[in-house]
Design an enzyme around this catalytic site. Structure first.
Site, short mmCIF file in Angstrom:
data_model
loop_
_atom_site.label_atom_id
_atom_site.label_comp_id
_atom_site.label_asym_id
_atom_site.label_seq_id
_atom_site.Cartn_x
_atom_site.Cartn_y
_atom_site.Cartn_z
N THR A 1 21.59 16.97 9.91
CA THR A 1 20.66 18.02 9.53
C THR A 1 19.94 18.51 10.78
OG1 THR A 1 18.97 18.64 7.92
CG2 THR A 1 18.82 16.40 8.77
N LYS B 1 23.06 20.03 13.71
CA LYS B 1 24.27 20.59 13.11
C LYS B 1 25.14 21.40 14.09
CE LYS B 1 23.10 21.24 8.24
NZ LYS B 1 23.09 22.26 7.20
N ASP C 1 28.57 22.80 3.15
CA ASP C 1 27.52 23.65 2.58
C ASP C 1 28.10 24.81 1.78
OD1 ASP C 1 25.33 22.20 3.44
OD2 ASP C 1 25.20 23.25 5.35
N GLY D 1 18.35 36.93 4.71
CA GLY D 1 18.35 35.93 5.78
C GLY D 1 19.63 36.02 6.60
N ALA D 2 19.55 35.52 7.82
CA ALA D 2 20.71 35.57 8.72
C ALA D 2 20.77 34.32 9.60
CB ALA D 2 20.66 36.84 9.57
N GLY D 3 20.29 33.21 9.08
CA GLY D 3 20.32 31.95 9.83
C GLY D 3 21.54 31.11 9.47
N ILE E 1 18.36 29.47 -2.64
CA ILE E 1 18.80 28.16 -2.15
C ILE E 1 17.63 27.19 -1.95
CG2 ILE E 1 20.85 29.18 -1.05
CD1 ILE E 1 19.56 28.22 1.62
N TYR F 1 14.90 24.67 -3.19
CA TYR F 1 14.86 23.84 -4.40
C TYR F 1 13.51 23.15 -4.61
CZ TYR F 1 16.11 20.30 -0.94
OH TYR F 1 16.15 19.50 0.18
P1 ATR Z 1 18.44 28.19 8.42
O1 ATR Z 1 19.39 27.56 9.37
O2 ATR Z 1 17.83 27.24 7.44
O3 ATR Z 1 19.01 29.39 7.75
P2 ATR Z 1 17.03 29.65 10.48
O4 ATR Z 1 18.27 29.76 11.28
O5 ATR Z 1 15.77 29.29 11.15
O6 ATR Z 1 17.18 28.61 9.31
O7 ATR Z 1 16.83 31.03 9.69
C1 ATR Z 1 15.72 31.28 8.94
C2 ATR Z 1 15.88 32.62 8.22
O8 ATR Z 1 14.70 32.84 7.47
C3 ATR Z 1 16.03 33.80 9.16
O9 ATR Z 1 16.84 34.76 8.54
C4 ATR Z 1 14.59 34.28 9.29
O10 ATR Z 1 14.45 35.63 9.64
P3 ATR Z 1 14.38 36.05 11.21
O11 ATR Z 1 15.78 36.05 11.70
O12 ATR Z 1 13.76 37.40 11.18
O13 ATR Z 1 13.49 35.02 11.87
C5 ATR Z 1 14.11 34.07 7.88
N1 ATR Z 1 12.64 33.99 7.81
C6 ATR Z 1 11.87 32.94 8.15
N2 ATR Z 1 10.56 33.22 7.94
C7 ATR Z 1 10.51 34.48 7.46
C8 ATR Z 1 9.46 35.36 7.04
N3 ATR Z 1 8.18 34.97 7.06
N4 ATR Z 1 9.79 36.58 6.60
C9 ATR Z 1 11.08 36.99 6.56
N5 ATR Z 1 12.13 36.21 6.94
C10 ATR Z 1 11.85 34.98 7.39
#
Ligand code: ATR
Length: 286
Positions: free
Chosen positions: A71, A75, A111, A137-139, A227, A229
Site C-alpha cells: 500500500t 505500490k 485493484d 480523479g486521476a490518481g 470507492i 468505504y
Molecule cells: P490515489 O492513488 O489514491 O488515487 P492520488 O494519486 O493522491 O491518490 O490522487 C488523489 C486524487 O484525488 C487526485 O485526482 C486529486 O486531484 P489532483 O490531481 O487535482 O490533486 C484528487 N483530490 C484530492 N483532494 C482533492 C480535492 N480537495 N478536490 C478535488 N480533487 C481532489
C-alpha cells in the site's frame, strides 16, 4: 519425506507493507479467511519506511513469507525488486500483490479485479456497452478503474480531475480514443447521458471534504460508485440514493481485490459474502 512434512507444517506468512499501515483492514480480512478455512497461516501489517523497503524485501525468504500486499507509498517503488510483473500491473503502473514462488517474486495488481467484481456483484445489470462512464480523479485509483473499464470495452470514459493536466497525462498514457478529458468546473455537465459515475478520490471520506457534485443531469438508472468505504454511505451516495440512482460503496472493492491474492498465497478459494461484509463493517467503526 520428513523435510517435505516440515515444509507442509510450516506456518504460511503473508502481510501488508505500507507507511503508515496501522489503518489497514487487510489483516482483519485475510485472518478472517485463514480462520474460516482452518489454514495454518498468518497475515500481519508491516510499517516500513521507503528507504527500508529493499532490505525488507530481501529478508522475505528468511521470514518464510509467501507473499505481500503493498500500500502507499510502496505500490510504484516496488517495481525494481520484482522478478516478474504482470501486464495488468504494468498498465496500472502499480503493484498491490506479490507472490513468492521458489525464491522469485511475482508482482500483480488486483485493484481492477476488485473494482469490477464489486460492480458486477452490486449492479449486475451493468455492461461495458451500457453507456459513457464519468471518472472523478486521476490518481492511482483512477488508473486501476480506467484499466478495468477499457478491458470491459467501455466506449467513452470522461475523465474529470481538479488538476486537468493529470487527466490529460492519463489520456496520453493509455492512448485510447475512449478517453476524454472534461473540465473540473463543468463536472456536473459531464454527467449528461452517463451510465456510471465513479469517484476515485478521497473526497467524501471521514475527515475529508465531500465531493461537490450536482447530480441533476445524471440519467435515471445511472449507477453511482464511490470507492470510498469509510463512511459506507458517502454524501455522494446519499445524494444518488435520494434521487433513486443505484449506489455502489467501496467496501466491496477492498474485499474483492483480496480474493485473488489469498487464493494465490494459500491455495484456497474464498468468497465475499454478507457475513464477511458485516464482519468488516464492524471493524470499520472500531
Ligand atoms: P490515489 O492513488 O489514491 O488515487 P492520488 O494519486 O493522491 O491518490 O490522487 C488523489 C486524487 O484525488 C487526485 O485526482 C486529486 O486531484 P489532483 O490531481 O487535482 O490533486 C484528487 N483530490 C484530492 N483532494 C482533492 C480535492 N480537495 N478536490 C478535488 N480533487 C481532489
Amino acid at each position: 519425506m520428513l523435510k517435505k512434512k516440515n515444509i507442509k507444517d510450516q506456518k504460511l506468512i503473508a502481510g501488508v507493507v505500507g507507511c503508515p499501515v496501522s489503518h489497514s483492514l487487510s489483516p482483519d480480512l485475510h485472518n478472517y479467511w485463514l480462520k474460516k478455512h482452518n489454514i495454518n497461516g498468518q497475515y500481519d501489517a508491516y510499517d516500513i519506511k521507503p528507504e527500508k523497503l529493499a532490505e525488507f524485501i530481501k529478508t522475505m525468504g528468511e521470514k518464510n513469507m509467501i507473499g505481500l500486499n503493498l500500500t502507499v507509498p510502496h505500490k510504484e517503488t516496488i517495481f525494481p525488486f520484482l522478478d516478474d510483473i504482470d501486464k495488468n500491473a504494468r498498465k496500472i503502473g502499480a503493484v498491490n500483490t506479490i507472490v513468492c514462488r521458489q525464491g522469485r517474486l511475482y508482482g500483480s495488481n488486483t485493484d481492477n479485479y476488485g473494482f469490477l467484481a464489486n460492480l458486477k456483484a452490486k449492479a449486475p445489470e451493468w455492461r461495458g456497452n451500457t453507456g459513457p462512464v464519468v471518472i472523478i480523479g486521476a490518481g492511482g485509483a483512477a488508473r486501476a478503474v480506467i484499466v478495468s473499464l477499457l478491458n470491459e470495452g467501455v466506449k467513452e470514459i470522461r475523465l474529470v480531475n481538479r488538476t486537468r493536466a493529470r487527466a490529460e497525462k492519463l489520456k496520453q498514457l493509455y492512448q485510447n480514443p475512449a478517453l476524454r478529458v472534461c473540465d473540473w468546473q463543468k463536472r456536473s455537465h459531464s454527467l449528461s447521458g452517463a451510465a456510471l459515475l465513479v469517484n476515485t478520490t478521497l473526497l467524501g471520506m471521514t475527515g475529508q471534504p465531500s465531493l461537490d457534485m450536482d447530480l441533476t443531469g445524471l440519467p435515471e438508472g445511472a449507477i453511482v460508485y464511490d470507492i470510498v468505504y469509510n463512511p459506507l454511505e458517502t454524501p455522494l451516495l446519499k445524494q444518488a440514493r435520494a434521487r433513486g440512482n443505484p449506489g455502489v460503496d467501496g467496501l466491496g472493492m477492498l474485499l474483492y481485490q483480496a480474493v485473488p491474492a489469498f487464493q494465490a498465497w494459500f491455495g484456497q478459494k474464498v468468497i465475499v459474502d454478507e457475513e464477511l461484509r458485516h464482519y468488516m463493517i464492524a471493524r470499520l467503526v472500531k
